[in-house]
Write an enzyme that holds these catalytic residues in place. Structure first.
Site, mmCIF file in Angstrom:
data_model
loop_
_atom_site.group_PDB
_atom_site.id
_atom_site.type_symbol
_atom_site.label_atom_id
_atom_site.label_comp_id
_atom_site.label_asym_id
_atom_site.label_seq_id
_atom_site.Cartn_x
_atom_site.Cartn_y
_atom_site.Cartn_z
ATOM 1 N N ARG A 52 40.443 -116.806 7.559
ATOM 2 C CA ARG A 52 39.479 -117.532 8.370
ATOM 3 C C ARG A 52 39.179 -118.866 7.694
ATOM 4 O O ARG A 52 39.208 -118.985 6.460
ATOM 5 C CB ARG A 52 38.197 -116.710 8.479
ATOM 6 N N GLU A 89 35.979 -113.867 22.968
ATOM 7 C CA GLU A 89 34.871 -113.249 23.689
ATOM 8 C C GLU A 89 34.150 -114.350 24.469
ATOM 9 O O GLU A 89 33.779 -115.373 23.874
ATOM 10 C CB GLU A 89 33.904 -112.584 22.711
ATOM 11 N N LYS A 120 27.922 -118.584 16.599
ATOM 12 C CA LYS A 120 27.570 -118.962 17.968
ATOM 13 C C LYS A 120 26.063 -118.908 18.179
ATOM 14 O O LYS A 120 25.486 -119.771 18.852
ATOM 15 C CB LYS A 120 28.265 -118.023 18.959
#
Length: 902
Positions: free
Chosen positions: A618, A398, A628
């Site tokens: 992950r 993204e 982020k």
């Protein structure tokens, strides 16, 4: 003589000594003779005798070829003229809706009974009941399907034949298979694994519905049924899979004739399993040679279960070695060889083979015409069903921030699999949320991919598919699979938690379509609404409780501007675009496990090609924040210098700190197979990084500018002599070349190294040699010993000649931004910010340090590894070196860390 077991007729004797090729030649000769006699007006008796001989030869051929005639089709006794006439009349009556006893007519009895005749109806009903009872009795004897599912039982109710050396029959399995779970024993030969069933599943786009597991104990391949119980046997499993999919073309479609033809070929294939391999190949080759003279497939115009079953009877020779062996034994049959090669090259056949061969995870199939795949990297595992040249992966970032170390694992794994399988890597920007996305982030991601050494085959954007995705959303609405909802977000969250339906769930399709268009047109009214999937509000999986698929957003998009007023969610866009772009394997972290069911539901509901999901864990690191939003807080509040700060876990941050790309790849590969989320210490990565950078890090020396002492080597050269010595850049790798080292009468040492020196002690000045200390008080002095014993000396010290052209250096080391290893729920990261994360010191370095360029990684001996962040410009702009962690808690030479002193 040998017995061949068939499911419909029981034991049948076949004379294996008959030469079928000779018999075929006889049939062809008699056929030509009949044509010649008729064309020349020959004697009727001669023609009749020749026709009789021809029919007898054809029957003999079929009797000795498992019921398959010279034309490659199941043999049927020829009808008389009266029988043909009666059959045609019955078919005509049936087509007109009049019914009729076609079976009786075909058998020679033409009673011309009408469809409404009570006697005819009664006879038909009686025959049906008799046939049903017979089938039930046969099925009870076979006992193959534990759940009693008729569709799962072998055709005809009998026992399917098996290889002579491994007798097995459909039995009631004692294993507890879950619905749609497939058990495969990796110790069985390939043709005893469910290769036919898996091929059918692939062709019917249902392979992703199956949970394929390795079972070393089971003697039979089996499939758990959705209604309970199991079905045993490859052919029975294949039929179940096909019927469950609703895609009946693979079983012959809607035509009873085509269905019967497929069944006949499947029965023929099963009858061959009692023969040895060479006999099977010869029998099939001869049959195919005649059956496929004017067609590509056995039934119809596409691959059907008939083709797959017969290919299975050959041993499923899709791999290179078995294929070449089979083609060699069929050398005399060109048509058969063409068909065998075509089937072996089928992507579905190869995928099924790969799944079955690699089921144990320690070996994979090798196919003819493919380059040999490189061995798996340590820690990685095979992609299920992956074959060379047919793998497409994707990395969908993204554009709302910079790539971090967690993203690096995802992109490197995707890149690895695409390259290993000689496939394609798509980098697709998931730009579905204009509120967070910026052109800046998009450009930075492309740059960071370059830093990682990743070169995508194509870069795409989800926004390129917005119109297409909207069309699929309307399809869901039109088919009652989605509805519009204006429930407030918090209330919707609570209703989903309580499994409570929305008040709008049962709106009409027309009303939903009207509201959807209102939402897409924007404005105050449209902003109230969102589109939700209509799945299952009672599902134990929360992601299946009518998730949001489309929502209003008036924010201009960084690519499409104000064209759209509503955007699809990632959950809707991702499965659609994955399928459209040809992705074969979607690598997703285990945090998406619950959403995988939703992903598959969307593809199934829209009738899209299904994409296989490959899960991996992950990667989290201690004392590190990967959010982020939180990383942006550090930047905005001045705790770091920017997104490329060496203390940051961004890709550009760790590269600036000295991360080696090959080391990063190997480290990520070593973690690749794990599906367990762990909080890893960064030291483990830096220790791996050190192994790689040590191979090429050239060696230099530097001494602290403030904390040093002078040593006078009384027999050393004067500074004015400009004396030099030659030494290897790397003591373990002479191929890196040599450098010159300035030597002089006066050198400088680290103060801590000089503590406790005694007169008469011999020390080693690294790369130069042994110096014997002659004076301690009032300044160190010593004498160079040309033939001194380097090994005997205890102190081996770094040093720099005290001359005018030394190199001024600034060394900088870093620490974690957070003091707490792992943030717990409810923790505020701002309460755990490390106040001491950076320390710098000035040192005096080798003159040769002036030759270094930005990004070079070196070792300052007895200090550690450093990356050149800024090369030497002049004494006012000295070289700036960033310390590269090596995974140790203490410095390599015992020299105190500046951070440790704080």
């Amino acid at each position: 003589k040998q017995y061949i077991i068939t499911p419909d007729s029981g034991p049948r004797t076949t004379n294996m000594a008959v030469d079928l090729e000779k018999l075929k030649a006889e049939v062809d000769a008699l056929g030509e003779k009949v044509k010649t006699l008729k064309s020349e007006g020959g004697d009727k008796d001669a023609i009749a005798a020749t026709v009789k001989a021809l029919l007898e030869a054809k029957k003999k051929y079929a009797d000795n070829n498992n019921g398959i005639g010279v034309d490659g089709k199941p043999y049927e006794e020829p009808l008389t003229k009266a029988q043909k006439k009666a059959k045609a009349k019955a078919e005509k009556a049936a087509a007109a809706g009049g019914g009729g006893a076609a079976a009786g007519a075909a058998g020679g009895e033409n009673k011309n009974q009408k469809g409404g005749d009570p006697e005819s109806a009664g006879s038909k009903k009686k025959a049906e009941k008799k046939a049903a009872a017979k089938a039930k009795k046969a099925a009870m004897k076979a006992g193959g399907a534990g759940g009693g599912d008729a569709a799962a039982k072998p055709a005809g109710g009998g026992k399917p034949p098996v290889a002579a050396n491994n007798k097995s029959t459909p039995i009631r399995s004692t294993s507890k298979l879950q619905p749609l779970q497939v058990a495969i024993n990796p110790n069985l030969p390939l043709n005893e694994r469910p290769v036919v069933a898996l091929t059918v599943a692939i062709l019917t786009n249902t392979i992703m519905d199956l949970d394929i597991t390795s079972d070393h104990i089971s003697r039979h391949t089996a499939l758990g049924l959705e209604g309970g119980g199991v079905v045993v046997g490859d052919m029975a499993m294949a039929r179940y899979v096909a019927r469950r999919s609703g895609k009946m073309d693979i079983l012959g479609g809607s035509s009873p004739g085509a269905q019967a033809a497929v069944d006949a070929w499947v029965d023929y294939a099963k009858s061959l399993y009692a023969l040895d391999e060479s006999q099977r190949i010869r029998a099939v080759s001869m049959t195919l040679e005649h059956a496929l003279q004017k067609s590509t497939y056995l039934v119809g115009c596409t691959v059907s279960m008939a083709d797959i079953a017969v290919f299975g009877a050959l041993g499923f020779p899709s791999e290179g070695t078995s294929l070449n062996k089979t083609l060699g034994q069929a050398a005399a049959f060109d048509t058969a060889r063409r068909w065998i090669s075509m089937m072996a090259a089928s992507s579905a056949i190869r995928e099924a083979t790969q799944i079955c061969v690699a089921i144990a995870g320690n070996v994979e199939a090798s196919f003819d015409g493919e380059d040999e795949l490189e061995p798996l990297a340590e820690g990685m595992n095979f992609l299920e069903g992956a074959t060379s040249g047919r793998v497409v992966t994707r990395f969908p970032p993204e554009p709302s921030g910079y790539l971090h170390i967690g993203h690096a694992k995802a992109v490197l794994l995707n890149d690895y699999y695409a390259r290993r399988y000689k496939g394609r890597l798509i980098v697709r920007f998931d730009d579905t949320n204009p509120s967070k996305e910026k052109e800046e982030f998009q450009a930075s991601i492309v740059e960071d991919l370059g830093r990682l050494g990743v070169k995508p085959d194509v870069i795409t954007f989800t926004s390129d598919y917005f119109e297409t995705i909207r069309g699929y959303a309307e399809y869901l609405i039109q088919n009652g699979l989605a509805f519009m909802d204006d429930t407030p977000q918090e209330q919707m969250k609570e209703e989903r938690m309580n499994r409570q339906n929305s008040k709008h769930r049962d709106q009409t399709r027309d009303e939903n379509m009207k509201l959807f268009k209102t939402m897409c047109n924007g404005g105050e009214e449209g902003a109230k609404w969102c589109l939700r999937a209509k799945i299952d509000m009672q599902s134990v999986n929360g992601t299946m409780r009518d998730p949001v698929l489309f929502r209003a957003n008036d924010t201009p998009h960084h690519r499409s501007g104000s064209k759209f007023k509503a955007y699809p969610t990632y959950d809707l866009a991702c499965p659609i675009v994955d399928s459209i772009e040809g992705v074969t394997h979607a690598l997703r972290t285990t945090e998406y496990n619950d959403r995988d069911e939703q992903y598959q539901w969307i593809q199934s509901a829209l009738g899209l090609r299904r994409v296989r999901i490959h899960a991996f864990a992950r990667m989290n690191f201690m004392n590190t924040e990967l959010s982020k939003r939180k990383l942006a807080w550090f930047v905005d509040n001045g705790y770091v210098t920017g997104w490329d700060d060496p203390r940051f876990p961004t890709v550009r941050g760790v590269v600036r700190r000295g991360m080696n790309i090959l080391a990063l790849r190997n480290f990520m590969y070593s973690q690749g197979a794990s599906r367990r989320i762990v909080n890893m210490e960064m030291n483990k990565f830096w220790a791996e990084n050190k192994k790689e950078i040590d191979k090429t890090a050239k060696r230099f020396m530097a001494i602290d500018k403030e904390q040093h002492v002078k040593l006078v080597v009384t027999n050393g050269p004067e500074e004015s002599d400009y004396a030099f010595m030659s030494t290897d850049y790397h003591p373990k790798d002479p191929t890196l070349g040599k450098r010159v080292v300035r030597i002089a009468k006066e050198v400088i040492l680290e103060s801590i190294d000089a503590e406790g020196m005694e007169i008469g002690e011999e020390i080693v000045l690294i790369r130069w040699g042994v110096v014997k200390i002659t004076k301690v008080d009032g300044g160190l002095e010593g004498t160079f010993v040309p033939d001194g014993d380097v090994r005997a000396a205890k102190r081996k010290l770094s040093w720099v000649a005290n001359v005018s052209n030394t190199t001024p250096c600034i060394l900088t080391e870093f620490d974690n931004l957070l003091t707490k290893e792992k943030m717990e729920e409810g923790d505020d990261f701002k309460d755990h910010i490390n106040p001491n994360t950076l320390a710098s010191s000035e040192v005096i370095g080798d003159p040769a340090l002036k030759t270094l360029q930005e990004h070079d990684i070196i070792q300052l001996e007895r200090r550690g590894y450093y990356r050149v962040d800024r090369p030497y410009v002049n004494n006012d702009k000295p070289i700036r070196l960033y310390m590269v962690p090596d995974g140790r808690t203490k410095s390599m030479g015992g020299l105190a860390s500046k951070l440790a002193k704080k």
